[in-house]
Design a protein around this motif. Structure first.
Motif, PDB file in Angstrom:
ATOM      1  N   MET A   1    -104.846  50.797  44.323  1.00 15.52           N
ATOM      2  CA  MET A   1    -105.554  50.889  43.944  1.00 15.52           C
ATOM      3  C   MET A   1    -106.349  52.614  44.147  1.00 15.52           C
ATOM      4  N   HIS A   2    -107.275  52.690  44.758  1.00 15.70           N
ATOM      5  CA  HIS A   2    -107.865  53.985  45.374  1.00 15.70           C
ATOM      6  C   HIS A   2    -106.917  55.393  45.551  1.00 15.70           C
ATOM      7  N   PHE A   3    -106.050  55.334  45.277  1.00 13.15           N
ATOM      8  CA  PHE A   3    -105.699  56.449  45.215  1.00 13.15           C
ATOM      9  C   PHE A   3    -104.388  56.620  44.146  1.00 13.15           C
ATOM     10  N   VAL A   4    -104.430  55.451  42.891  1.00 16.43           N
ATOM     11  CA  VAL A   4    -103.093  55.526  42.289  1.00 16.43           C
ATOM     12  C   VAL A   4    -104.118  55.368  41.193  1.00 16.43           C
ATOM     13  N   ALA A   5    -104.053  53.865  41.297  1.00 17.23           N
ATOM     14  CA  ALA A   5    -104.578  52.907  39.984  1.00 17.23           C
ATOM     15  C   ALA A   5    -106.074  53.703  40.083  1.00 17.23           C
ATOM     16  N   ALA A   6    -106.949  54.070  39.882  1.00 19.61           N
ATOM     17  CA  ALA A   6    -108.505  53.630  40.254  1.00 19.61           C
ATOM     18  C   ALA A   6    -108.549  55.379  39.201  1.00 19.61           C
ATOM     19  N   LYS A   7    -107.387  56.252  39.554  1.00 20.60           N
ATOM     20  CA  LYS A   7    -107.127  57.325  38.121  1.00 20.60           C
ATOM     21  C   LYS A   7    -106.374  57.484  37.063  1.00 20.60           C
ATOM     22  N   SER A   8    -105.875  56.109  36.601  1.00 22.64           N
ATOM     23  CA  SER A   8    -105.410  56.075  35.440  1.00 22.64           C
ATOM     24  C   SER A   8    -106.122  55.369  34.844  1.00 22.64           C
ATOM     25  N   SER A   9    -105.779  55.464  33.624  1.00 23.62           N
ATOM     26  CA  SER A   9    -107.031  54.881  32.488  1.00 23.62           C
ATOM     27  C   SER A   9    -106.721  53.779  31.691  1.00 23.62           C
ATOM     28  N   SER A  10    -105.319  53.080  31.650  1.00 25.10           N
ATOM     29  CA  SER A  10    -104.103  51.718  31.683  1.00 25.10           C
ATOM     30  C   SER A  10    -103.716  51.133  33.298  1.00 25.10           C
ATOM     31  N   CYS A  11    -103.650  50.345  33.124  1.00 28.20           N
ATOM     32  CA  CYS A  11    -103.086  49.419  34.449  1.00 28.20           C
ATOM     33  C   CYS A  11    -102.493  48.270  33.834  1.00 28.20           C
ATOM     34  N   ASP A  12    -102.012  48.316  32.648  1.00 27.13           N
ATOM     35  CA  ASP A  12    -101.265  47.228  32.502  1.00 27.13           C
ATOM     36  C   ASP A  12     -99.849  46.749  32.484  1.00 27.13           C
ATOM     37  N   LEU A  13     -99.196  45.939  33.286  1.00 26.52           N
ATOM     38  CA  LEU A  13     -98.262  45.737  33.441  1.00 26.52           C
ATOM     39  C   LEU A  13     -97.736  46.196  35.035  1.00 26.52           C
ATOM     40  N   THR A  14     -98.827  46.277  35.711  1.00 25.17           N
ATOM     41  CA  THR A  14     -98.469  46.403  37.386  1.00 25.17           C
ATOM     42  C   THR A  14     -98.301  45.396  37.741  1.00 25.17           C
ATOM     43  N   LEU A  15     -97.832  45.704  38.955  1.00 25.34           N
ATOM     44  CA  LEU A  15     -97.029  45.194  40.091  1.00 25.34           C
ATOM     45  C   LEU A  15     -98.560  43.952  39.821  1.00 25.34           C
ATOM     46  N   ALA A  16     -99.758  44.062  40.423  1.00 28.83           N
ATOM     47  CA  ALA A  16    -100.765  43.021  40.674  1.00 28.83           C
ATOM     48  C   ALA A  16    -100.903  42.116  39.160  1.00 28.83           C
ATOM     49  N   ASP A  17    -100.960  42.942  38.488  1.00 33.38           N
ATOM     50  CA  ASP A  17    -100.663  42.122  36.390  1.00 33.38           C
ATOM     51  C   ASP A  17     -99.468  40.747  36.796  1.00 33.38           C
ATOM     52  N   ARG A  18     -98.188  41.566  36.986  1.00 33.68           N
ATOM     53  CA  ARG A  18     -96.995  40.677  37.283  1.00 33.68           C
ATOM     54  C   ARG A  18     -96.812  39.444  38.942  1.00 33.68           C
ATOM     55  N   VAL A  19     -97.887  39.655  39.490  1.00 30.10           N
ATOM     56  CA  VAL A  19     -98.052  39.114  40.616  1.00 30.10           C
ATOM     57  C   VAL A  19     -98.981  38.074  40.023  1.00 30.10           C
ATOM     58  N   MET A  20     -99.879  38.126  40.043  1.00 24.03           N
ATOM     59  CA  MET A  20    -101.021  37.144  39.148  1.00 24.03           C
ATOM     60  C   MET A  20    -100.851  36.341  37.656  1.00 24.03           C
TER      61      MET A  20
ATOM     62  N   PHE B   1    -123.857  41.558  37.348  1.00 21.47           N
ATOM     63  CA  PHE B   1    -123.880  42.721  37.096  1.00 21.47           C
ATOM     64  C   PHE B   1    -122.983  43.238  36.495  1.00 21.47           C
ATOM     65  N   ASP B   2    -122.117  42.717  35.876  1.00 21.91           N
ATOM     66  CA  ASP B   2    -120.977  43.123  34.336  1.00 21.91           C
ATOM     67  C   ASP B   2    -120.209  43.979  34.910  1.00 21.91           C
ATOM     68  N   MET B   3    -119.904  44.148  36.855  1.00 21.51           N
ATOM     69  CA  MET B   3    -118.030  45.101  36.852  1.00 21.51           C
ATOM     70  C   MET B   3    -117.155  44.154  36.922  1.00 21.51           C
ATOM     71  N   GLN B   4    -116.902  44.260  35.466  1.00 20.75           N
ATOM     72  CA  GLN B   4    -115.254  43.680  35.250  1.00 20.75           C
ATOM     73  C   GLN B   4    -113.714  43.656  36.523  1.00 20.75           C
ATOM     74  N   PRO B   5    -113.441  43.364  36.362  1.00 24.39           N
ATOM     75  CA  PRO B   5    -112.129  43.761  37.098  1.00 24.39           C
ATOM     76  C   PRO B   5    -110.652  43.973  37.210  1.00 24.39           C
ATOM     77  N   CYS B   6    -110.404  45.415  37.222  1.00 28.25           N
ATOM     78  CA  CYS B   6    -109.196  45.054  37.249  1.00 28.25           C
ATOM     79  C   CYS B   6    -108.272  45.009  38.296  1.00 28.25           C
ATOM     80  N   PRO B   7    -106.715  44.491  37.435  1.00 29.21           N
ATOM     81  CA  PRO B   7    -105.476  43.731  38.147  1.00 29.21           C
ATOM     82  C   PRO B   7    -105.235  43.991  39.404  1.00 29.21           C
ATOM     83  N   TRP B   8    -106.247  45.347  39.960  1.00 30.51           N
ATOM     84  CA  TRP B   8    -105.450  45.522  41.759  1.00 30.51           C
ATOM     85  C   TRP B   8    -106.763  44.640  41.958  1.00 30.51           C
TER      86      TRP B   8
END
Length: 164
Positions: A87-106, A32-39
């Motif tokens: 993800m719900h309260f912070v990241a989903a309201k941001s247009s960019s989530c590059d180099l977040t904690l989630a990115d670094r962990v993965m 269904f083309d729901m592409q995942p973000c880092p979170w």
């Protein structure tokens, strides 16, 4: 002390629920083309960690150690709850989530390059804010993590009847 099959049931079902949630996320992504973000990816990883943890618990040979191991499953479940809330309260309201904690962990796990079809980030946080039946995807995830954490703690703290 020999454990009853019932003491293995809920950890096995919990592990299966975790694997099913990742499978559903992969269907949503690839069908269904729901592409995942880092979170989203971090939550997938935590569901698989939790599934492995619960599977080991279901196979553990001794009651006391099994209860301890199952109780400690609340740790990755709690991390998953935190990721879903962030993800719900912070990241989903941001247009960019590059180099977040989630990115670094993965990136630290190397799973994003080894298994890109499952763990590669393909969307940004604002675009990944999708609702299923009117409920945001991450809230479904939060609910499953919360149920599994509560069951893990309840199992760990449950009294066992000593048999003569």
């Amino acid at each position: 002390m020999v454990r009853s099959p019932a003491s293995r049931l809920w950890p096995a079902l919990g592990a299966a629920a975790c694997v099913a949630s990742v499978a559903l996320a992969l269907v949503a992504q690839h069908r269904f083309d729901m592409q995942p973000c880092p979170w989203c990816i971090l939550q997938r990883f935590l569901f698989l960690v939790l599934a492995a943890w619960l599977a080991v618990s279901a196979l553990w040979p001794r009651s006391g150690l099994q209860r301890l191991w199952t109780g400690l499953a609340a740790v990755p479940a709690g991390c998953g709850m935190a990721a879903a809330l962030w993800m719900h309260f912070v990241a989903a309201k941001s247009s960019s989530c590059d180099l977040t904690l989630a990115d670094r962990v993965m990136q630290a796990t190397g799973l994003d390059t080894r298994y890109p079809e499952v763990f590669e980030v393909r969307g940004n946080c604002a675009d990944a804010a999708i609702a299923i039946l009117g409920v945001p995807f991450e809230i479904w995830s939060l609910g499953l993590f919360a149920v599994l954490a509560a069951l893990a703690l309840a199992h760990a703290l449950a009294r066992t009847d000593a048999r003569p």
